[in-house]
Design a protein around this motif. Structure first.
Motif, mmCIF file in Angstrom:
data_model
loop_
_atom_site.group_PDB
_atom_site.id
_atom_site.type_symbol
_atom_site.label_atom_id
_atom_site.label_comp_id
_atom_site.label_asym_id
_atom_site.label_seq_id
_atom_site.Cartn_x
_atom_site.Cartn_y
_atom_site.Cartn_z
ATOM 1 N N UNK A 17 22.605 43.657 54.921
ATOM 2 C CA UNK A 17 22.701 43.908 53.488
ATOM 3 C C UNK A 17 23.899 43.148 52.906
ATOM 4 N N UNK A 18 24.032 43.195 51.573
ATOM 5 C CA UNK A 18 25.132 42.491 50.930
ATOM 6 C C UNK A 18 25.672 43.324 49.773
ATOM 7 N N UNK A 19 26.779 42.881 49.198
ATOM 8 C CA UNK A 19 27.321 43.506 47.991
ATOM 9 C C UNK A 19 27.388 42.444 46.910
ATOM 10 N N UNK A 20 27.330 42.892 45.663
ATOM 11 C CA UNK A 20 27.460 41.987 44.516
ATOM 12 C C UNK A 20 28.825 42.286 43.918
ATOM 13 N N UNK A 21 29.721 41.327 43.965
ATOM 14 C CA UNK A 21 31.114 41.582 43.626
ATOM 15 C C UNK A 21 31.563 40.732 42.440
ATOM 16 N N UNK A 22 32.319 41.356 41.564
ATOM 17 C CA UNK A 22 32.854 40.620 40.419
ATOM 18 C C UNK A 22 34.177 39.981 40.824
ATOM 19 N N UNK A 23 34.178 38.677 40.881
ATOM 20 C CA UNK A 23 35.392 37.950 41.255
ATOM 21 C C UNK A 23 36.279 37.782 40.027
ATOM 22 N N UNK A 63 46.583 43.610 48.859
ATOM 23 C CA UNK A 63 46.392 45.007 49.251
ATOM 24 C C UNK A 63 46.673 45.912 48.050
ATOM 25 N N UNK A 64 45.738 46.806 47.768
ATOM 26 C CA UNK A 64 45.914 47.732 46.649
ATOM 27 C C UNK A 64 45.212 47.323 45.385
ATOM 28 N N UNK A 65 44.746 46.061 45.312
ATOM 29 C CA UNK A 65 44.011 45.605 44.133
ATOM 30 C C UNK A 65 42.632 46.275 44.071
ATOM 31 N N UNK A 66 42.168 46.512 42.854
ATOM 32 C CA UNK A 66 40.841 47.089 42.665
ATOM 33 C C UNK A 66 39.806 45.983 42.476
ATOM 34 N N UNK A 67 38.593 46.207 42.980
ATOM 35 C CA UNK A 67 37.507 45.249 42.781
ATOM 36 C C UNK A 67 36.274 45.992 42.263
ATOM 37 N N UNK A 68 35.514 45.310 41.424
ATOM 38 C CA UNK A 68 34.270 45.840 40.871
ATOM 39 C C UNK A 68 33.145 45.388 41.800
ATOM 40 N N UNK A 69 32.526 46.356 42.459
ATOM 41 C CA UNK A 69 31.575 46.000 43.515
ATOM 42 C C UNK A 69 30.317 46.867 43.438
ATOM 43 N N UNK A 70 29.146 46.243 43.602
ATOM 44 C CA UNK A 70 27.862 46.946 43.642
ATOM 45 C C UNK A 70 27.286 46.824 45.045
ATOM 46 N N UNK A 71 26.751 47.906 45.574
ATOM 47 C CA UNK A 71 26.155 47.794 46.892
ATOM 48 C C UNK A 71 26.005 49.143 47.569
#
Length: 236
Positions: A17-23, A63-71
């Motif tokens: 599977x994969x994730x869709x991530x907002x870079x 480390x500690x940064x937030x990411x917007x991720x779907x999956x």
């Protein structure tokens, strides 16, 4: 690679599977393969190649940064049935999603991974740490065996004892592996790489031709129906 803490996704994630991530800094999300899902600690390890601004910014996260991720998104490899011995075939950036397959199969898998040259070899130790027999191939012979993974695949299938192939990599490699698998009568699953915009089957960006049971043709979405398909279904 990047490790993201997301316990719920880690529990649900399956190999392939994969994730869709907002870079950071770019509009469209990027589909990134799940390399490993640590269900105990709730982490997803994501393997990717830095190609443009999006992946460059993703690699620069701290480390500690937030990411917007779907999956987790898509359909992964079918590991439900018992196999005597599996062959994992990966090329370049198609290698990372096979690590999670190796985690499930351990000594019941042989990994054949191919790269352009020694500088691009990744994750060899990860497969060995799972107990896999690992064969590395490089196009220029600078590391491991010289040549394409298909040469090694043919040798291993001729030896017998392999009842399924899980493959991920460039389309040309997948087409060649699928043909060899059919020649030897070995079941083969392939993970296709396509550009994706939405990641959930709403747009038509990743439509790929698929063979139907009656010998006809239809289109399926790599993001929603795949990325993993039975090799016999795929029209390369």
């Amino acid at each position: 690679d990047v490790v993201v803490a997301c316990p719920e996704m880690a529990q649900l994630a399956k190999a392939g599977q994969f994730v869709h991530i907002r870079c950071p800094g770019v509009t469209l999300r990027r589909p990134i393969s799940i390399c490993q899902a640590d269900k105990l600690w709730g982490n997803l390890r994501l393997g990717f190649e830095v190609k443009g601004e999006g992946t460059k910014n993703l690699a620069a996260l701290n480390v500690g940064d937030n990411v917007d991720i779907m999956g987790p998104l898509g359909n992964g490899f079918d590991l439900s049935g018992h196999c005597q011995h599996a062959l994992l075939v990966g090329g370049g950036i198609g290698v990372p999603p096979l690590v999670e397959v190796a985690t499930s199969l351990g000594k019941r898998a042989t990994a054949v991974i191919g790269f352009r040259d020694q500088s691009r070899v990744i994750l060899e130790k990860d497969f060995r740490n799972q107990g896999c027999d690992v064969r590395v191939c490089t196009d220029d012979g600078s590391y491991g065996k010289k040549g394409f993974v298909t040469q090694e695949v043919r040798v291993l299938l001729a030896q017998g004892g392999i009842d399924i192939i899980y493959a991920c990599g460039p389309k040309g490699m997948l087409q060649a592996v699928a043909a060899i698998a059919e020649e030897f009568g070995v079941r083969c699953e392939v993970s296709l790489e396509e550009r994706m915009a939405c990641g959930i089957g709403a747009c038509l960006g990743c439509a790929t031709p698929i063979r139907t049971a009656d010998g006809g043709m239809t289109y399926k979405h790599v993001c929603k129906d795949g990325p993993v398909f039975d090799a016999k279904e795929v029209i390369f």
